[in-house]
Scaffold this active site. Structure first.
Site, PDB file in Angstrom:
ATOM      1  N   ARG A 205      -8.526  -0.021   5.471  1.00  0.00           N
ATOM      2  CA  ARG A 205      -8.485   0.193   4.019  1.00  0.00           C
ATOM      3  C   ARG A 205      -9.462  -0.715   3.268  1.00  0.00           C
ATOM      4  NH1 ARG A 205      -4.469   3.377   1.999  1.00  0.00           N
ATOM      5  NH2 ARG A 205      -2.789   3.966   3.416  1.00  0.00           N
TER       6      ARG A 205
ATOM      7  N   TYR B 287     -13.287  -3.088  -0.851  1.00  0.00           N
ATOM      8  CA  TYR B 287     -14.432  -2.494  -1.535  1.00  0.00           C
ATOM      9  C   TYR B 287     -15.614  -3.462  -1.670  1.00  0.00           C
ATOM     10  CZ  TYR B 287     -17.205   0.340  -4.727  1.00  0.00           C
ATOM     11  OH  TYR B 287     -18.227   1.060  -5.300  1.00  0.00           O
TER      12      TYR B 287
ATOM     13  N   THR C 271       0.820  -1.216   0.000  1.00  0.00           N
ATOM     14  CA  THR C 271       0.000   0.000   0.000  1.00  0.00           C
ATOM     15  C   THR C 271       0.849   1.259   0.000  1.00  0.00           C
ATOM     16  OG1 THR C 271      -1.688  -1.195   1.251  1.00  0.00           O
ATOM     17  CG2 THR C 271      -1.845   1.209   1.213  1.00  0.00           C
ATOM     18  N   THR C 272       1.944   1.234   0.772  1.00  0.00           N
ATOM     19  CA  THR C 272       2.803   2.411   0.920  1.00  0.00           C
ATOM     20  C   THR C 272       3.467   2.798  -0.396  1.00  0.00           C
ATOM     21  OG1 THR C 272       3.182   1.758   3.210  1.00  0.00           O
ATOM     22  CG2 THR C 272       4.723   3.336   2.300  1.00  0.00           C
TER      23      THR C 272
ATOM     24  N   ILE D  98       5.982  -5.515   9.481  1.00  0.00           N
ATOM     25  CA  ILE D  98       6.175  -4.898   8.166  1.00  0.00           C
ATOM     26  C   ILE D  98       5.822  -3.435   8.358  1.00  0.00           C
ATOM     27  CG2 ILE D  98       5.425  -4.774   5.765  1.00  0.00           C
ATOM     28  CD1 ILE D  98       4.983  -7.807   5.876  1.00  0.00           C
TER      29      ILE D  98
END
Length: 295
Positions: A140, A109, A46-47, A206
């Site tokens: 997220r 989503y 994601t980063t 992480i």
């Protein structure tokens, strides 16, 4: 999976002012993390602003990190999504020989049920030629992969070897640690509770902040793994304010500002993300310069 014990970092994707990928800066970021003592590198998490990268750009990032790393550290690749068929196709067609594992996020989503999450990762497991790290990040994905689902997957599929647990819930992490199979790794995905998770039996983290302060953060995790609690918490409290700050206006805008202060990259993010405001930038500048001065 001894290579996944300790500190991994979710690498940023540096951009130039014109929003193209800054390959030279990416090289500096990778070397900075390696030189600072990080145990492994995670590509296209994601980063990395993965959602805004084209397929060609993703290939460029992968190739660059592999080249710069030059076999020095284990590599993990982010391969996930909310279209199970697409994830399976990528796993079946991509060359994964340079990686020790994939990191695969729970579908976002769509908001699947727990059974839907299980069936998604069953398909991922069956398609992946290398070990799989589950990634639970409800903030997220809008769905929480419950410990019962994680444990079911861990027990049913030998190549599902770990979870990056980023629910921000220490009790949930401890439920996983209490009931997991012996060799299954619980990896913190939250920098602020990484040390408590390690002290409760976790394998490491992480991290986002770990790439900005690799020496201090990776040493904190190693001290925790070695049960040197007081020394570990000294480093935790040294970095705690900055952990809050780098996520205050979104990730990776905060950590990119840290890199900008360090002179490693420019703080450029792609829309819909925006860079941190002047007030946060000033606070981060003061913090980073204080750390640099004292180390």
């Amino acid at each position: 999976m001894q290579s996944l014990i300790g500190t991994g970092v979710a690498l940023i994707t540096p951009f130039k002012d014109d929003f193209t990928i800054d390959i030279d800066a990416l090289r500096r970021v990778v070397n900075f993390s390696i030189d600072g003592g990080i145990e492994y590198l995670v590509i296209l998490g994601t980063t990395a602003e993965n959602a805004t990268l084209s397929e060609e750009e993703k290939e460029l990032v992968i190739a660059t990190v592999i080249e710069v790393n030059a076999g020095r550290l284990p590599l993990v690749l982010g391969v996930g999504g909310n279209n199970t068929l697409n994830v399976v196709e990528e796993l079946r067609t991509r060359d994964l020989s340079a990686f020790v594992a994939i990191l695969s996020v729970s579908p976002y989503y769509n908001k699947p049920s727990q059974e839907g999450i299980y069936q998604h990762f069953k398909a991922v497991s069956e398609a992946s030629p290398i070990p799989v790290i589950l990634y639970n990040v409800p903030g997220r994905t809008s769905s929480n992969m419950l410990p019962s689902t994680v444990l079911r997957l861990a027990n049913d599929f030998d190549n599902i070897v770990a979870i990056k647990e980023a629910a921000g819930d220490l009790v949930q992490a401890m439920q996983l640690l209490k009931n997991k199979p012996k060799d299954f790794l619980v990896i913190s995905g939250d920098d602020m509770i990484a040390l408590p998770v390690v002290l409760a039996g976790g394998a490491g983290v992480i991290s986002v902040i770990g790439q900005g302060f690799p020496k201090e953060f990776s040493e904190m995790i190693r001290l925790g793994l070695n049960r040197k609690v007081d020394d570990a918490f000294k480093l935790h409290y040294l970095l705690a304010d900055c952990i809050d700050m780098i996520f205050e206006q979104g990730n990776p805008a905060g950590i990119k500002e840290v890199f900008s202060i360090l002179g490693i990259t420019e703080n450029v993010v792609r829309l819909p993300l925006v860079s941190v405001d002047e007030f946060l930038a000033s606070r981060l500048d003061s913090f980073v310069k204080k750390i640099v001065k004292n180390t």
